[in-house]
Scaffold this active site. Sequence first.
Site, PDB file in Angstrom:
ATOM      1  N   ARG A   1       0.835  -1.203   0.000  1.00 56.33           N
ATOM      2  CA  ARG A   1       0.000   0.000   0.000  1.00 56.33           C
ATOM      3  C   ARG A   1       0.869   1.253   0.000  1.00 56.33           C
ATOM      4  NH1 ARG A   1      -3.850  -1.077   5.032  1.00 56.33           N
ATOM      5  NH2 ARG A   1      -1.827  -1.732   5.827  1.00 56.33           N
TER       6      ARG A   1
ATOM      7  N   TYR B   1      -4.125 -14.642  15.029  1.00 58.11           N
ATOM      8  CA  TYR B   1      -3.030 -14.591  14.054  1.00 58.11           C
ATOM      9  C   TYR B   1      -2.483 -15.993  13.808  1.00 58.11           C
ATOM     10  CZ  TYR B   1       1.731 -13.906  12.306  1.00 58.11           C
ATOM     11  OH  TYR B   1       2.900 -13.999  11.588  1.00 58.11           O
TER      12      TYR B   1
END
Length: 282
Positions: free
Chosen positions: A38, A159
């Site tokens: 990004r 996670y």
Amino acid sequence: MERWVGRVALVTGASVGIGAAITRALVKHGMKVVGCARNVQQIESIRDELKAEKGQLIPIKCDLTKEEEILAMFKQIQKDLGGVDVCINNAGLSHCAPLLSGSTADWKNMLDVNVLGLCICTREAFQQMQKNKVDDGHIILINSMSGHRVIPNAAGHFYSATKFAVSGILEGIRNELQELNSHIRVTAISPGMAKTEFEIRNMKSKEEGERIYAEYKSVSPGLVATEFQQRMHKSPEIGKKICSHFKCLEAEDLADAVIYALSAPAHVQVHDILMRPTEQKS
């Protein structure tokens, strides 16, 4: 690595940490590397740094939580570079989101990047290789020791679940490639604690970070010390303290493992590399 000179590799999450180290290594070995993230500005800085190397870095802005951006990226790779030969699924993230009290939005974000983004990139890379008759390509998944065992740390449990999914995906990809009689190889690399930006950010509070630090001193659980630790501990100081307890893996150690897997002879599939710091106990 001679056979990869001039060929095309995609590295997701290439702007910092392990992804940036892998990107540098591949460019130095003469590959054309598409680095996506990004934050494309950081990749552009790495490109400028590597101008004198024999390979090339092509930065692309891509948010892996948005399938349309992933598909557009692969379309651009096909148009500008003739398609991908190596796909390195490095991008990953974690939030402090326990199973019994975590935010659904945080869970979805981890699934979108760690599982779905990885699967979409893998699918598109394979289909592009198949279309271009590339039968010696390579797909690499940057997994984690957290995909092989669960540590008693609630902040990292979801996670860990996403990384256990990656371990299953690795076997699934290998099985599907075998069914297709493909010579494309797949490798996963699972690091323990690595000193990058991923690990210095994830506990809810300083107090929780101190408690986890005490646990680290006794059991040394293997999380990747990059932005992950920062996000998980919400305290750069605690993350750095954890990572200073012993000599952690460096991002370059992971890049070396990628080069090792890519350098193996065509008849050798380096399937799963588990890496820990020598002093890490779990």
